[in-house]
Design an enzyme around this catalytic site. Structure first.
Site, PDB file in Angstrom:
ATOM      1  N   ARG A  76      43.590  31.406  41.759  1.00 32.05           N
ATOM      2  CA  ARG A  76      42.335  31.964  42.550  1.00 32.05           C
ATOM      3  C   ARG A  76      41.417  30.905  42.160  1.00 32.05           C
ATOM      4  O   ARG A  76      40.959  30.544  40.859  1.00 32.05           O
ATOM      5  CB  ARG A  76      41.857  33.169  42.254  1.00 32.05           C
ATOM      6  CG  ARG A  76      40.661  33.749  43.084  1.00 32.05           C
ATOM      7  CD  ARG A  76      40.414  35.028  42.443  1.00 32.05           C
ATOM      8  NE  ARG A  76      39.404  35.741  43.822  1.00 32.05           N
ATOM      9  CZ  ARG A  76      38.434  36.485  43.355  1.00 32.05           C
ATOM     10  NH1 ARG A  76      38.148  36.974  42.095  1.00 32.05           N
ATOM     11  NH2 ARG A  76      37.822  37.162  44.309  1.00 32.05           N
TER      12      ARG A  76
ATOM     13  N   ASP B 151      39.813  46.210  46.266  1.00 34.58           N
ATOM     14  CA  ASP B 151      38.761  45.658  45.337  1.00 34.58           C
ATOM     15  C   ASP B 151      38.195  46.545  44.274  1.00 34.58           C
ATOM     16  O   ASP B 151      37.420  46.004  43.686  1.00 34.58           O
ATOM     17  CB  ASP B 151      37.714  45.203  46.343  1.00 34.58           C
ATOM     18  CG  ASP B 151      36.824  44.158  45.474  1.00 34.58           C
ATOM     19  OD1 ASP B 151      37.167  43.351  44.718  1.00 34.58           O
ATOM     20  OD2 ASP B 151      35.560  44.151  45.589  1.00 34.58           O
TER      21      ASP B 151
ATOM     22  N   HIS C 256      38.248  38.434  51.493  1.00 33.64           N
ATOM     23  CA  HIS C 256      37.057  39.161  52.263  1.00 33.64           C
ATOM     24  C   HIS C 256      36.739  38.322  53.397  1.00 33.64           C
ATOM     25  O   HIS C 256      35.487  38.446  53.764  1.00 33.64           O
ATOM     26  CB  HIS C 256      35.962  39.635  51.217  1.00 33.64           C
ATOM     27  CG  HIS C 256      36.381  39.753  50.015  1.00 33.64           C
ATOM     28  ND1 HIS C 256      37.391  40.555  49.851  1.00 33.64           N
ATOM     29  CD2 HIS C 256      35.716  39.614  48.758  1.00 33.64           C
ATOM     30  CE1 HIS C 256      37.685  40.495  48.350  1.00 33.64           C
ATOM     31  NE2 HIS C 256      36.691  40.166  47.969  1.00 33.64           N
TER      32      HIS C 256
ATOM     33  N   TYR D  55      28.815  38.223  34.487  1.00 36.27           N
ATOM     34  CA  TYR D  55      28.556  39.641  34.311  1.00 36.27           C
ATOM     35  C   TYR D  55      29.400  40.336  33.494  1.00 36.27           C
ATOM     36  O   TYR D  55      30.469  39.970  33.062  1.00 36.27           O
ATOM     37  CB  TYR D  55      28.513  40.436  35.669  1.00 36.27           C
ATOM     38  CG  TYR D  55      30.122  40.117  36.130  1.00 36.27           C
ATOM     39  CD1 TYR D  55      30.839  41.445  35.982  1.00 36.27           C
ATOM     40  CD2 TYR D  55      30.327  39.313  37.029  1.00 36.27           C
ATOM     41  CE1 TYR D  55      32.322  41.242  36.615  1.00 36.27           C
ATOM     42  CE2 TYR D  55      31.792  39.328  37.783  1.00 36.27           C
ATOM     43  CZ  TYR D  55      32.728  40.085  37.162  1.00 36.27           C
ATOM     44  OH  TYR D  55      33.948  40.129  37.832  1.00 36.27           O
TER      45      TYR D  55
ATOM     46  N   ARG E 280      27.116  32.434  42.607  1.00 35.41           N
ATOM     47  CA  ARG E 280      26.401  33.528  41.419  1.00 35.41           C
ATOM     48  C   ARG E 280      27.685  33.801  40.388  1.00 35.41           C
ATOM     49  O   ARG E 280      27.349  34.501  39.588  1.00 35.41           O
ATOM     50  CB  ARG E 280      25.903  34.574  42.443  1.00 35.41           C
ATOM     51  CG  ARG E 280      26.954  35.670  42.846  1.00 35.41           C
ATOM     52  CD  ARG E 280      26.315  36.765  43.606  1.00 35.41           C
ATOM     53  NE  ARG E 280      27.348  37.170  44.505  1.00 35.41           N
ATOM     54  CZ  ARG E 280      28.544  37.819  44.516  1.00 35.41           C
ATOM     55  NH1 ARG E 280      28.711  38.367  43.104  1.00 35.41           N
ATOM     56  NH2 ARG E 280      29.278  38.256  45.237  1.00 35.41           N
TER      57      ARG E 280
ATOM     58  N   HIS F  48      44.396  43.439  46.719  1.00 34.29           N
ATOM     59  CA  HIS F  48      43.169  42.925  46.097  1.00 34.29           C
ATOM     60  C   HIS F  48      42.488  43.900  45.228  1.00 34.29           C
ATOM     61  O   HIS F  48      41.705  44.809  45.755  1.00 34.29           O
ATOM     62  CB  HIS F  48      42.215  42.220  47.004  1.00 34.29           C
ATOM     63  CG  HIS F  48      41.216  41.413  46.464  1.00 34.29           C
ATOM     64  ND1 HIS F  48      41.012  40.249  46.172  1.00 34.29           N
ATOM     65  CD2 HIS F  48      39.882  41.961  45.896  1.00 34.29           C
ATOM     66  CE1 HIS F  48      40.068  39.944  45.582  1.00 34.29           C
ATOM     67  NE2 HIS F  48      39.348  41.069  45.345  1.00 34.29           N
TER      68      HIS F  48
ATOM     69  N   ASN G 112      29.956  44.080  40.648  1.00 32.76           N
ATOM     70  CA  ASN G 112      28.907  43.762  40.893  1.00 32.76           C
ATOM     71  C   ASN G 112      28.317  44.487  42.225  1.00 32.76           C
ATOM     72  O   ASN G 112      27.537  43.850  42.997  1.00 32.76           O
ATOM     73  CB  ASN G 112      28.741  42.087  41.287  1.00 32.76           C
ATOM     74  CG  ASN G 112      28.935  41.040  40.333  1.00 32.76           C
ATOM     75  OD1 ASN G 112      28.512  41.254  39.437  1.00 32.76           O
ATOM     76  ND2 ASN G 112      30.072  40.438  40.548  1.00 32.76           N
TER      77      ASN G 112
HETATM   78  C1  0GY Z   1      35.693  40.607  44.159  1.00 32.52           C
HETATM   79  C2  0GY Z   1      34.206  40.110  44.337  1.00 32.52           C
HETATM   80  C3  0GY Z   1      33.480  39.734  43.302  1.00 32.52           C
HETATM   81  C4  0GY Z   1      33.886  39.243  41.939  1.00 32.52           C
HETATM   82  C5  0GY Z   1      34.836  38.894  41.942  1.00 32.52           C
HETATM   83  O1  0GY Z   1      35.891  37.379  40.277  1.00 32.52           O
HETATM   84  C6  0GY Z   1      34.925  38.144  40.355  1.00 32.52           C
HETATM   85  O2  0GY Z   1      34.014  38.288  39.338  1.00 32.52           O
HETATM   86  O3  0GY Z   1      35.949  38.499  42.691  1.00 32.52           O
HETATM   87  C7  0GY Z   1      32.034  39.746  43.693  1.00 32.52           C
HETATM   88  O4  0GY Z   1      30.925  39.909  43.000  1.00 32.52           O
HETATM   89  O5  0GY Z   1      31.509  39.581  45.070  1.00 32.52           O
HETATM   90  O6  0GY Z   1      36.548  40.372  45.134  1.00 32.52           O
HETATM   91  O7  0GY Z   1      35.967  41.222  43.281  1.00 32.52           O
END
Ligand code: 0GY
Length: 312
Positions: free
Chosen positions: A124, A257, A181, A49, A130, A31, A262
């Protein structure tokens, strides 16, 4: 195109430490993301974001530094359903990366085939409010039906309090379902309390459900510093991840990750994250399943002689 990073957003850790834990040969970081660079691969108009750029070259350098052999690059919401940055990174990895894409209803067969050729093996579906707008469930189910024919799986990202509402949808999906997660448990609640029990039940009753044991840095309240030293960080997440690793050893994955979208409070040292692994997968056998056997079976089945057809 010039993009201004979202205020308060931390940059990824520039000089991660060398992990004390030696990863088993052939380990997969299952991941991670690439962001842009924005001047080559612009961020999506609908993004919530704007990240800092994190290129394939920087990802591959981190892979080598930490001791991973391969990556699974997951499409992040800041790129919407424009998979070009992820695809470019998969191709650039020359067989050592697979991808998880975001697609919309109406995606063409040709586009799906091209994604497959580039190394994509999943889509995905993101339910974190958010990060994304609501997508009708029938649209997602239609996509799941189409990608099933390619042998792909569905990765789902949601928060623990939303699992009851999402349960019927998840359990109707026709593919392997990989949960990001651990379904984001609230680690202040008991590991054997009703909320996490529901997630364990999902995995127990549905053997097509897998989980990533990733992101202690996102889930932890105690944070990166433990009383007995930094390399024993994120202690409060350990019971949750260990429970899943020991109960479902053949359906777990792990990932850094990187570059950690964020995060505003602290940015993890990726070397420290790797040192989290032996606390949750405590034997060499569990570590090998988590880091090598399981991701290989899911993403490179053609290389796993005799196991290719046994993935649930
Ligand atoms: C992650 C977690 C986040 C973001 C995203 O696709 C994304 O923007 O997955 C998060 O902000 O919790 O797994 O990368």
């Amino acid at each position: 195109m010039q993009f201004q990073k979202t205020p308060g957003w931390l940059d990824w850790y520039a000089n991660p430490s060398k992990p004390g834990f030696t990863l088993p040969p052939g380990s997969v970081d299952a991941h991670c993301h690439v962001f842009g660079p924005g001047d080559s691969f612009p961020y999506a108009a609908e993004r919530r974001y704007t990240p800092c750029d994190a290129s394939k070259r920087q990802l591959f350098a981190l892979r080598d530094h930490l001791g991973f052999a391969r990556n699974v690059i997951v499409q992040a919401t800041c790129h919407g359903a424009d998979n070009r940055a992820m695809v470019d990174a998969c191709i650039g990895a020359k067989g050592n990366a697979r991808g998880v894409a975001a697609v919309r209803r109406g995606v063409g067969d040709r586009e799906l085939e091209d994604l497959h050729t580039a190394g994509v093996r999943g889509v995905r579906f993101n339910f974190v409010r958010r990060l994304v707008d609501f997508t009708p469930r029938d649209e997602l189910m239609e996509i799941a039906g189409r990608i099933k024919r390619l042998g792909w799986h569905v990765v789902v990202y949601f928060e623990a309090q939303d699992l009851p509402e999402l349960w019927d949808f998840f359990t109707a999906l026709p593919t392997i379902v990989v949960v990001d997660h651990m379904g984001r448990p609230d680690v202040r609640k008991p590991v054997d309390g009703p909320e996490f029990e529901l997630f364990v039940k999902l995995m127990r009753e549905h053997d097509n459900v897998w989980s990533k044991l990733s992101c202690p840095e996102r889930l932890s309240i105690s944070g990166p510093r433990a009383l007995d030293g930094e390399r024993n960080a994120y202690r409060d997440v350990v019971p949750f991840a260990r429970r899943i690793a020991e109960t479902f050893p053949d359906r777990v994955l792990w990932g850094t990750d990187w570059p950690h979208p964020n995060l505003k409070d602290h940015m993890p040292d990726d070397g420290l994250l790797v040192d989290f692994i032996p606390h949750i997968a405590m034997t060499a056998e569990l570590q090998r399943k988590l880091l090598v056997d399981n991701p290989m079976r899911l993403y490179w089945p053609e290389e796993v002689c005799g196991l290719a057809r046994s993935a649930p």
